[in-house]
Design a protein around this motif. Structure first.
Motif, PDB file in Angstrom:
ATOM      1  N   ASP A  75      54.737  20.060  22.066  1.00  0.00           N
ATOM      2  CA  ASP A  75      55.258  19.252  23.171  1.00  0.00           C
ATOM      3  C   ASP A  75      55.686  17.874  22.702  1.00  0.00           C
ATOM      4  O   ASP A  75      56.669  17.313  23.195  1.00  0.00           O
ATOM      5  N   GLY A  76      54.959  17.323  21.731  1.00  0.00           N
ATOM      6  CA  GLY A  76      55.302  15.999  21.246  1.00  0.00           C
ATOM      7  C   GLY A  76      56.662  15.964  20.568  1.00  0.00           C
ATOM      8  O   GLY A  76      57.452  15.039  20.789  1.00  0.00           O
TER       9      GLY A  76
ATOM     10  N   ALA B  29      57.667  29.068  16.383  1.00  0.00           N
ATOM     11  CA  ALA B  29      56.667  28.914  17.433  1.00  0.00           C
ATOM     12  C   ALA B  29      56.930  29.826  18.626  1.00  0.00           C
ATOM     13  O   ALA B  29      55.997  30.204  19.345  1.00  0.00           O
ATOM     14  N   ALA B  30      58.187  30.206  18.847  1.00  0.00           N
ATOM     15  CA  ALA B  30      58.489  31.116  19.956  1.00  0.00           C
ATOM     16  C   ALA B  30      57.887  32.491  19.701  1.00  0.00           C
ATOM     17  O   ALA B  30      57.462  33.183  20.639  1.00  0.00           O
ATOM     18  N   LEU B  31      57.849  32.899  18.446  1.00  0.00           N
ATOM     19  CA  LEU B  31      57.239  34.174  18.092  1.00  0.00           C
ATOM     20  C   LEU B  31      55.720  34.067  18.054  1.00  0.00           C
ATOM     21  O   LEU B  31      55.015  34.915  18.614  1.00  0.00           O
TER      22      LEU B  31
ATOM     23  N   TRP C 297      52.996  29.345  24.954  1.00  0.00           N
ATOM     24  CA  TRP C 297      53.344  27.921  24.886  1.00  0.00           C
ATOM     25  C   TRP C 297      54.843  27.738  25.061  1.00  0.00           C
ATOM     26  O   TRP C 297      55.290  26.848  25.801  1.00  0.00           O
ATOM     27  N   PHE C 298      55.639  28.561  24.387  1.00  0.00           N
ATOM     28  CA  PHE C 298      57.087  28.417  24.474  1.00  0.00           C
ATOM     29  C   PHE C 298      57.571  28.617  25.906  1.00  0.00           C
ATOM     30  O   PHE C 298      58.411  27.860  26.400  1.00  0.00           O
ATOM     31  N   ALA C 299      57.039  29.632  26.579  1.00  0.00           N
ATOM     32  CA  ALA C 299      57.444  29.881  27.967  1.00  0.00           C
ATOM     33  C   ALA C 299      57.097  28.694  28.856  1.00  0.00           C
ATOM     34  O   ALA C 299      57.904  28.273  29.705  1.00  0.00           O
ATOM     35  N   ASN C 300      55.900  28.131  28.675  1.00  0.00           N
ATOM     36  CA  ASN C 300      55.508  26.961  29.463  1.00  0.00           C
ATOM     37  C   ASN C 300      56.403  25.763  29.146  1.00  0.00           C
ATOM     38  O   ASN C 300      56.764  24.983  30.047  1.00  0.00           O
TER      39      ASN C 300
END
Length: 243
Positions: free
Chosen positions: A87-88, A106-108, A113-116
């Motif tokens: 997020d940072g 990070a999406a994989l 987290w990626f969806a959020n």
């Protein structure tokens, strides 16, 4: 069809890699902001930036300064991939004025987290899906997972409606001047309703024409522009005839 000239950054310079190999680098310019202005003057309506150092966990002040200089100099929407993992980094990069950020590994590895993050930043995040033989590659293309690229695309769509695009790169074609992998691209487009941006291998005007006529949403062009096998003004007229 949208066209996105690519500016890949390493140690603050404009470079291109072959197949993502950091040992197969060609330097094309010492002034990224000047390169950005050059492509905009040639007709670019948007730019695709890659922070190659951050992509493999080595962010640098040189690249961050170059990114800011490009955004300020270009005056057109810019998207950036490389090192967007939390997020940072999303907040700090969007604060530079970037239009969209591309999340790769990070999406994989952290799809929740990626969806959020997509939900918290509507339309501002895209998934960079890089494939080697159809399987998702991660960590600056240094690792290859056991997840099919199309499966990842479908999973991300199930998790969020706010993902803006998929930047789909066939690593075998990237920087090799060998033409896009049309079959793999069509498989990705069939797997999801997320707009798919083709990346890797676009080498000739005929490649641009083929992608445009087949309804491709957008294409990123890199080495072909730098080596002169594609003229951006001509390509833009083909890809965006009504622009």
């Amino acid at each position: 069809m949208e066209l996105w000239p690519a500016i890949d950054l390493r140690h603050g310079r404009c470079v291109r890699l072959k197949q993502g190999d950091y040992d197969r680098e060609t330097v094309f310019g010492e002034d990224p902001a000047a390169m950005a202005r050059h492509w905009v003057e040639a007709g670019a309506r948007r730019l695709h930036l890659v922070d190659l150092d951050a992509a493999r966990g080595e962010p640098s002040d040189e690249n961050r300064a170059a990114i800011l200089a490009i955004v300020e100099a270009a005056g057109v929407p810019c998207q950036l991939g490389g090192g967007v993992r939390d997020d940072g980094s999303i907040r700090s990069l969007l604060n530079l004025g970037l239009e969209r950020l591309i999340v790769g590994s990070a999406a994989l590895k952290r799809p929740d987290w990626f969806a959020n993050a997509c939900d918290a930043n509507p339309g501002k995040l895209a998934a960079g899906i890089d494939a080697r033989n159809g399987m998702v590659a991660t960590d600056g293309w240094l690792e290859t997972s056991s997840t099919p690229a199309t499966e990842l695309a479908r999973d991300l769509r199930r998790r969020t409606s706010e993902i803006s695009a998929i930047i789909y790169t066939d690593i075998a074609r990237d920087g090799m001047m060998s033409g896009p992998n049309v079959e793999a691209l069509r498989e990705m487009e069939a797997a999801t309703d997320i707009p798919v941006i083709a990346s890797g291998g676009v080498t000739t005007i005929d490649d641009v024409r083929m992608l445009a006529e087949s309804g491709t949403y957008a294409a990123i062009i890199g080495r072909a522009l730098y080596e002169g096998t594609i003229d951006l003004k001509e390509a833009t007229q083909i890809a965006e005839p009504a622009a």
